[in-house]
Write an enzyme that holds these catalytic residues in place. Sequence first.
Site, short mmCIF file in Angstrom:
data_model
loop_
_atom_site.label_atom_id
_atom_site.label_comp_id
_atom_site.label_asym_id
_atom_site.label_seq_id
_atom_site.Cartn_x
_atom_site.Cartn_y
_atom_site.Cartn_z
N LYS A 247 9.52 -0.93 14.30
CA LYS A 247 10.14 -0.64 13.00
C LYS A 247 11.24 0.41 13.17
O LYS A 247 12.33 0.27 12.64
CB LYS A 247 9.10 -0.05 12.04
CG LYS A 247 8.05 -1.00 11.52
CD LYS A 247 7.21 -0.26 10.47
CE LYS A 247 5.91 -0.95 10.18
NZ LYS A 247 5.02 -0.22 9.30
N GLY B 14 -4.88 -1.85 4.92
CA GLY B 14 -4.12 -3.00 4.44
C GLY B 14 -4.82 -4.32 4.73
O GLY B 14 -4.94 -5.19 3.87
N ARG B 15 -5.32 -4.47 5.96
CA ARG B 15 -5.95 -5.74 6.34
C ARG B 15 -7.36 -5.90 5.78
O ARG B 15 -8.01 -6.92 6.01
CB ARG B 15 -5.94 -5.88 7.87
CG ARG B 15 -6.53 -4.70 8.62
CD ARG B 15 -6.14 -4.73 10.08
NE ARG B 15 -6.59 -3.56 10.84
CZ ARG B 15 -5.92 -2.43 10.93
NH1 ARG B 15 -4.78 -2.28 10.28
NH2 ARG B 15 -6.37 -1.42 11.66
N GLU C 273 10.39 -4.74 4.57
CA GLU C 273 10.39 -6.15 4.16
C GLU C 273 10.11 -6.28 2.66
O GLU C 273 10.81 -6.98 1.94
CB GLU C 273 9.31 -6.94 4.93
CG GLU C 273 9.60 -7.19 6.38
CD GLU C 273 9.11 -6.07 7.28
OE1 GLU C 273 8.91 -4.92 6.79
OE2 GLU C 273 8.92 -6.33 8.48
N HIS D 89 -5.92 -32.89 17.83
CA HIS D 89 -4.83 -33.71 18.34
C HIS D 89 -3.69 -32.85 18.87
O HIS D 89 -2.57 -33.33 19.02
CB HIS D 89 -4.34 -34.65 17.25
CG HIS D 89 -5.43 -35.58 16.79
ND1 HIS D 89 -5.70 -36.77 17.43
CD2 HIS D 89 -6.36 -35.45 15.82
CE1 HIS D 89 -6.73 -37.35 16.83
NE2 HIS D 89 -7.16 -36.57 15.86
N LYS E 160 0.84 -1.20 0.00
CA LYS E 160 0.00 0.00 0.00
C LYS E 160 0.88 1.25 0.00
O LYS E 160 0.69 2.16 -0.79
CB LYS E 160 -0.92 -0.04 1.22
CG LYS E 160 -1.83 1.15 1.33
CD LYS E 160 -2.80 1.01 2.48
CE LYS E 160 -3.47 2.35 2.76
NZ LYS E 160 -4.41 2.32 3.86
N GLU F 256 -4.91 -6.43 14.70
CA GLU F 256 -4.37 -5.12 14.31
C GLU F 256 -5.49 -4.08 14.39
O GLU F 256 -5.25 -2.90 14.62
CB GLU F 256 -3.76 -5.17 12.90
CG GLU F 256 -2.69 -4.13 12.66
CD GLU F 256 -1.97 -4.26 11.33
OE1 GLU F 256 -2.61 -4.07 10.28
OE2 GLU F 256 -0.76 -4.54 11.33
O1 F6P Z 1 3.16 -2.55 9.66
C1 F6P Z 1 1.83 -2.95 9.59
C2 F6P Z 1 1.32 -2.72 8.21
O2 F6P Z 1 1.21 -1.37 7.97
C3 F6P Z 1 -0.01 -3.41 7.97
O3 F6P Z 1 -1.08 -2.68 8.44
C4 F6P Z 1 0.01 -3.58 6.49
O4 F6P Z 1 -0.95 -4.50 6.05
C5 F6P Z 1 1.44 -4.04 6.30
O5 F6P Z 1 2.18 -3.29 7.23
C6 F6P Z 1 2.01 -3.86 4.93
O6 F6P Z 1 1.95 -2.54 4.53
P1 F6P Z 1 2.14 -2.12 3.03
O7 F6P Z 1 1.04 -2.74 2.24
O8 F6P Z 1 2.10 -0.63 3.01
O9 F6P Z 1 3.49 -2.65 2.56
#
Ligand code: F6P
Length: 580
Positions: A543, A297-298, A216, A414, A210, A383
């Site tokens: 972060k 995002g979620r 990452e 189990h 987003k 979240e």
């Molecule tokens: O750090 C949490 C977050 O902002 C989530 O809310 C989001 O889904 C995820 O990181 C990834 O964010 P992006 O889509 O901006 O890479």
Amino acid sequence: MGMEAPVNPTTTSAWGQLDELAEVFVPDLRGWFESEPNRAQQWTRRVGDLHVDLSKNLITSDVLERLLELAQQCNVGERRDAMLRGEHINVTEDRAVLHTALRRAPDDVLEVDGVNVVKDVRAELKKIYAFADKVRAGKWLGASGKPLTTIVNVGIGGSDLGPVMAYEALKPYVQDGIECRFISNIDPTDAGETTKDLDPETTLIIVASKTFTTLETITNAKVVRQWLLSGLRERGIIAEGGSAESAGAAGELSAGTVSEREAISRHFVAVSTALDKVEEFGIDPANAFGFWNWVGGRYSVDSAVGTSLVVAIGPERFEEFLTGMRTVDQHFATAKPEDNVPLLMGLLNVWYGNFLGADTHAVLPYSQYLHRFPAYLQQLTMESNGKSVRYDGARVDYDTGEIFWGEPGTNGQHAFYQLIHQGTRMVPSDFIAFANPTWNLRDECAGENGADMHELFLSNFFAQTQALAFGKTAEEVRAEGTPEEIVPARIFGGNRPTTSIMAPSLTPSVLGQLIALYEHITFVQGAIWGIDSFDQWGVELGKVLARGLMPAITGDEDVLASVDSSTRALIEYYRAYRRD
Ligand code: F6P
């Protein structure tokens, strides 16, 4: 911002009455089922294709009435309508919350800040569908002219969990010859393992972020870009010495070779709300699909973030997925409170968490295809509702979001069901199952016609909620001839609350319905608690600290000396043991 201050739910009369009810509450599912012959019917609701049986919950008409009053006194309905209208109910980020606009009917009109957002949504979908059709038809060709058959989605959080969960859930609908993989973790293992047996000539990479700033995702995207370019270069597909800078100078390339830029534009697409950053990264803006900051995002699997899914299952099935979501949205917006499934399930969660002392909530799909659904719900629910202040900044003096967790049945039986059956903690649990299997397998060795595996599977689904609700008394245990000294260990207390959700089968529409159901359950809980379910400031500190620690890890002694003794010792350990 024009937003009314949230109600402190504990100050409402309904909360006080629920407190009183809880104090003297003696759950008795055995007794209730005996004295209420219609209990199952009375507490079963329909939404779309979902048959939702609430009867094995610790609920009475009295409790329900108070819970519905609580919803009213906390203005849940008004807040829902404000969300659906596009008001900025995400107060701390001053944003509208409009994931429901992503699945509005194509000819709907929803004006937000003077713009018909449904028109924008459909325009973007059209682009995604055209792209997906081209890939699916083998007409989107890679640098060496081969069709792209493996799609690697690089993203994390909402830009990963939705697509991977839905892809896994809808595997039977995936076009033959197309495979999706997902890279999310910055642990180099993820990119390494995911690409190790992949052919760069036939791989399409979707970078989904987003913000397009997530460490990452940007790191993984760069690593995968290197992997792709060096793989193509080794095979002579990218011209020797050809770089992104020299790209475009087509005359300098030998026959059969492409520039780096060309290779990237054939193998990389991006999904983001920050299209300028996509271009900075080196992805052709023509290969980018956008969405809007009013999609959290979620809550984004049904936006361009679902592009990998669209490629896998095709636009038609994706439309069914959206239609399923819309069915539940309409139900949430219009069903009477006593029939409104997301409202009822959200209120039950509040009842368990705030009045009966439950800390966690299990989601137990009896469907291997839903094996990532609990992980997906963890981000959605935790979240969203893991907050300690209301949206006006006031500290809460009551519990908010519970811990969601789960695994598919029967595996969980189990592993951890022991605690749900006999532990000291109450774990309200949602059981999900489908009448029809995708794999119609039989155990041919069992009897004349063999045993239908799906029936064996579902017998567990039915039995577990029965055991949890009704338990087994000491008398029943003794009647089996159990030695007296182990009778206590074999008693099942019962009165362990469950909701059973069934549908005919796990189709794209049903998956959409399930997702929207949980989105709205999450909303209801957040609205009762008066929190902002749509921000996520709690993920920021870690972060920032990680960035600050990098110099200490790579050898800056001054930075290392400035950190706390525990963190310093851990970094020193790392530095002593890291080999190369
Ligand atoms: O750090 C949490 C977050 O902002 C989530 O809310 C989001 O889904 C995820 O990181 C990834 O964010 P992006 O889509 O901006 O890479």
